[in-house]
Every structure is written in structure tokens, then in C-alpha cells.
Design an enzyme around this catalytic site. Structure first.
Site, PDB file in Angstrom:
ATOM      1  N   PRO A 168      -8.907   0.278  -9.266  1.00  0.00           N
ATOM      2  CA  PRO A 168      -9.572  -0.890  -9.850  1.00  0.00           C
ATOM      3  C   PRO A 168     -10.391  -1.706  -8.850  1.00  0.00           C
ATOM      4  O   PRO A 168      -9.986  -1.907  -7.707  1.00  0.00           O
ATOM      5  CB  PRO A 168      -8.416  -1.730 -10.396  1.00  0.00           C
ATOM      6  N   ASN A 169     -11.548  -2.137  -9.354  1.00  0.00           N
ATOM      7  CA  ASN A 169     -12.495  -3.029  -8.665  1.00  0.00           C
ATOM      8  C   ASN A 169     -13.272  -2.371  -7.537  1.00  0.00           C
ATOM      9  O   ASN A 169     -14.185  -2.986  -6.979  1.00  0.00           O
ATOM     10  CB  ASN A 169     -11.785  -4.299  -8.147  1.00  0.00           C
TER      11      ASN A 169
ATOM     12  N   ASN B 291      -7.661   6.142  -3.042  1.00  0.00           N
ATOM     13  CA  ASN B 291      -7.559   4.708  -2.754  1.00  0.00           C
ATOM     14  C   ASN B 291      -7.241   4.075  -4.105  1.00  0.00           C
ATOM     15  O   ASN B 291      -8.126   3.891  -4.940  1.00  0.00           O
ATOM     16  CB  ASN B 291      -8.872   4.160  -2.192  1.00  0.00           C
TER      17      ASN B 291
ATOM     18  N   TYR C 142     -14.366  -5.529   2.830  1.00  0.00           N
ATOM     19  CA  TYR C 142     -14.479  -4.135   2.368  1.00  0.00           C
ATOM     20  C   TYR C 142     -15.736  -3.406   2.850  1.00  0.00           C
ATOM     21  O   TYR C 142     -15.892  -2.224   2.555  1.00  0.00           O
ATOM     22  CB  TYR C 142     -14.411  -4.107   0.833  1.00  0.00           C
TER      23      TYR C 142
ATOM     24  N   ASP D 248       4.751   8.507  -9.411  1.00  0.00           N
ATOM     25  CA  ASP D 248       5.479   9.578 -10.113  1.00  0.00           C
ATOM     26  C   ASP D 248       4.561  10.757 -10.430  1.00  0.00           C
ATOM     27  O   ASP D 248       4.966  11.916 -10.312  1.00  0.00           O
ATOM     28  CB  ASP D 248       6.090   9.052 -11.422  1.00  0.00           C
TER      29      ASP D 248
ATOM     30  N   HIS E 191       0.052  -1.144  -4.775  1.00  0.00           N
ATOM     31  CA  HIS E 191       1.194  -2.025  -4.539  1.00  0.00           C
ATOM     32  C   HIS E 191       2.057  -2.238  -5.788  1.00  0.00           C
ATOM     33  O   HIS E 191       3.049  -2.959  -5.732  1.00  0.00           O
ATOM     34  CB  HIS E 191       0.682  -3.382  -4.034  1.00  0.00           C
TER      35      HIS E 191
ATOM     36  N   ALA F 111      -5.514  -2.037  -6.008  1.00  0.00           N
ATOM     37  CA  ALA F 111      -4.328  -2.877  -6.189  1.00  0.00           C
ATOM     38  C   ALA F 111      -3.156  -2.108  -6.805  1.00  0.00           C
ATOM     39  O   ALA F 111      -1.992  -2.509  -6.632  1.00  0.00           O
ATOM     40  CB  ALA F 111      -4.685  -4.089  -7.039  1.00  0.00           C
TER      41      ALA F 111
ATOM     42  N   ARG G 138     -19.612  -7.665  -3.205  1.00  0.00           N
ATOM     43  CA  ARG G 138     -18.809  -8.860  -2.898  1.00  0.00           C
ATOM     44  C   ARG G 138     -17.865  -8.558  -1.744  1.00  0.00           C
ATOM     45  O   ARG G 138     -17.524  -7.406  -1.506  1.00  0.00           O
ATOM     46  CB  ARG G 138     -17.952  -9.258  -4.109  1.00  0.00           C
TER      47      ARG G 138
ATOM     48  N   ARG H 237      -2.894  -7.803   6.258  1.00  0.00           N
ATOM     49  CA  ARG H 237      -3.220  -8.711   5.160  1.00  0.00           C
ATOM     50  C   ARG H 237      -1.946  -9.322   4.564  1.00  0.00           C
ATOM     51  O   ARG H 237      -0.907  -9.342   5.216  1.00  0.00           O
ATOM     52  CB  ARG H 237      -4.069  -7.950   4.128  1.00  0.00           C
TER      53      ARG H 237
ATOM     54  N   HIS I 288      -7.305   3.430   2.608  1.00  0.00           N
ATOM     55  CA  HIS I 288      -7.654   2.030   2.326  1.00  0.00           C
ATOM     56  C   HIS I 288      -8.775   1.607   3.257  1.00  0.00           C
ATOM     57  O   HIS I 288      -8.757   1.949   4.445  1.00  0.00           O
ATOM     58  CB  HIS I 288      -6.452   1.103   2.515  1.00  0.00           C
ATOM     59  N   LEU I 289      -9.711   0.845   2.705  1.00  0.00           N
ATOM     60  CA  LEU I 289     -10.828   0.336   3.511  1.00  0.00           C
ATOM     61  C   LEU I 289     -10.325  -0.676   4.531  1.00  0.00           C
ATOM     62  O   LEU I 289     -10.649  -0.608   5.711  1.00  0.00           O
ATOM     63  CB  LEU I 289     -11.863  -0.315   2.585  1.00  0.00           C
ATOM     64  N   SER I 290      -9.541  -1.634   4.050  1.00  0.00           N
ATOM     65  CA  SER I 290      -8.999  -2.679   4.921  1.00  0.00           C
ATOM     66  C   SER I 290      -7.659  -2.197   5.489  1.00  0.00           C
ATOM     67  O   SER I 290      -7.053  -1.250   4.967  1.00  0.00           O
ATOM     68  CB  SER I 290      -8.809  -3.971   4.128  1.00  0.00           C
TER      69      SER I 290
ATOM     70  N   GLU J  90      -3.818   9.215   1.411  1.00  0.00           N
ATOM     71  CA  GLU J  90      -4.038   7.839   0.949  1.00  0.00           C
ATOM     72  C   GLU J  90      -5.045   7.161   1.880  1.00  0.00           C
ATOM     73  O   GLU J  90      -4.933   7.262   3.100  1.00  0.00           O
ATOM     74  CB  GLU J  90      -2.696   7.107   0.991  1.00  0.00           C
TER      75      GLU J  90
END
Ligand code: CA2
Length: 145
Positions: free
Chosen positions: A11-12, A75, A24, A88, A81, A78, A19, A108, A101-103, A99
Site C-alpha cells: 500500500p501507498n 516490499n 522514500y 502465512d 508490520h 505498512a 510525496r 524509525r 524496504h526503502l527506508s 524482503e
């Protein structure tokens, strides 16, 4: 035969480049897709690049990967988490998973420090921005050799 990597973005991530570039980066998801596709070609791999804001759709894609793909780069945004369902599905299909992640999720907020995805992944690349996706292609290539 060319091996196929399913790249899943949660998502996003469709908002990348529009933004929060300080977190990111400035590249769009299309930029990342193009760079991954180019790199994968040099390694005789193919990329199937997707994004969804819907948890169930991502679960469906992971289930399909069992037959259709040799590795997954994910990736989960959200959902990283929160999603026992995605964890599963990854555990059920057993397709080698990386896996990304950009950040750096460990620099964080506390709630980002735990990843459900990690329980099903060979490893995590976090904090290197868009380059992390290219590092993941290298990792997949090594795992599939
Ligand atoms: O660092 C990452 O790649 C994350 O997976 C990104 C997720 C975040 O929830 C994770 O904790 C870490 C958020 C993706 C949202 O992407 C945006 C992109 C541009 C503008 C706004 C959000």
C-alpha cells in the site's frame, strides 16, 4: 529457461516520487520497475512487477507464485508490520523470498521495527532506497543459481 521473479509492492508505494522524498526518495515506482527489468535482463531473469493497496490481492498473488514464479521480492509497505495473512501465504508457498524496504525500518518508529514478512524471507534489505530493489535482484540471482 528464464527464471521469473514476482515483485510485490504494498500500500501507498504507488505514491513514490510524489510525496515524502526525504524518506522514500525521488524515484517513482515506474522508475524502479524499469531499472529492475533492465538489471534482471542482464542476469537472464524476468520481472513481473506489481503494486496493490489491497491485502487480499497480495495474498492471491503470493499463492499464484507457487506455480508461476521462482522467487518473490516484496516490499509489503505498512502490511509488513500488520499482516499475518501475507506471512502465512509466503510460508505456505515456500517460494524463495527477499524482503525490501526503502527506508531503514529500524531507525524509525518502534512499530516499524517488527516485520511479519521476515519470518518467511531469506533476508531483508532495508535503508538503501531504490537501489535496495536492485540489490534484491542480485540476491535472488544468487539464490536461484
Ligand atoms: O521503507 C519502506 O519501504 C516501507 O516499507 C514503506 C512503507 C512503510 O509503512 C514501511 O514501514 C516501510 C510506506 C510506504 C508508503 O510510501 C509512500 C511513498 C510516497 C509517499 C507516501 C508514502
Amino acid at each position: 529457461m528464464t527464471k521469473s521473479i514476482l515483485v510485490i509492492n504494498g500500500p501507498n508505494l504507488n505514491l513514490l516520487g510524489t510525496r515524502e522524498p526525504e524518506i522514500y526518495g525521488a524515484e517513482t515506482l515506474d522508475d524502479i520497475k524499469n531499472k529492475m527489468t533492465e538489471k534482471a535482463e542482464t542476469l537472464s531473469l524476468s520481472i513481473d512487477f506489481r503494486q496493490s493497496n489491497v491485502e487480499g490481492e497480495i495474498v492471491g498473488w503470493i499463492q499464484e507464485a507457487r506455480e508461476a514464479h521462482d522467487a518473490i521480492i516484496i516490499n509489503a509497505g505498512a502490511f509488513t508490520h500488520t499482516s499475518v495473512a501475507i506471512m502465512d501465504a509466503l510460508l505456505a508457498v515456500g517460494t524463495p523470498t527477499i524482503e525490501v524496504h526503502l527506508s531503514n525500518i529500524f531507525k524509525r518508529e518502534e512499530f516499524r521495527h517488527h516485520s511479519y514478512i521476515s519470518a518467511a524471507a531469506a533476508g531483508m534489505i532495508t535503508g538503501f532506497g531504490a537501489i535496495g530493489y536492485l540489490m534484491a535482484v542480485d540476491a535472488a540471482h544468487n539464490m536461484l543459481k
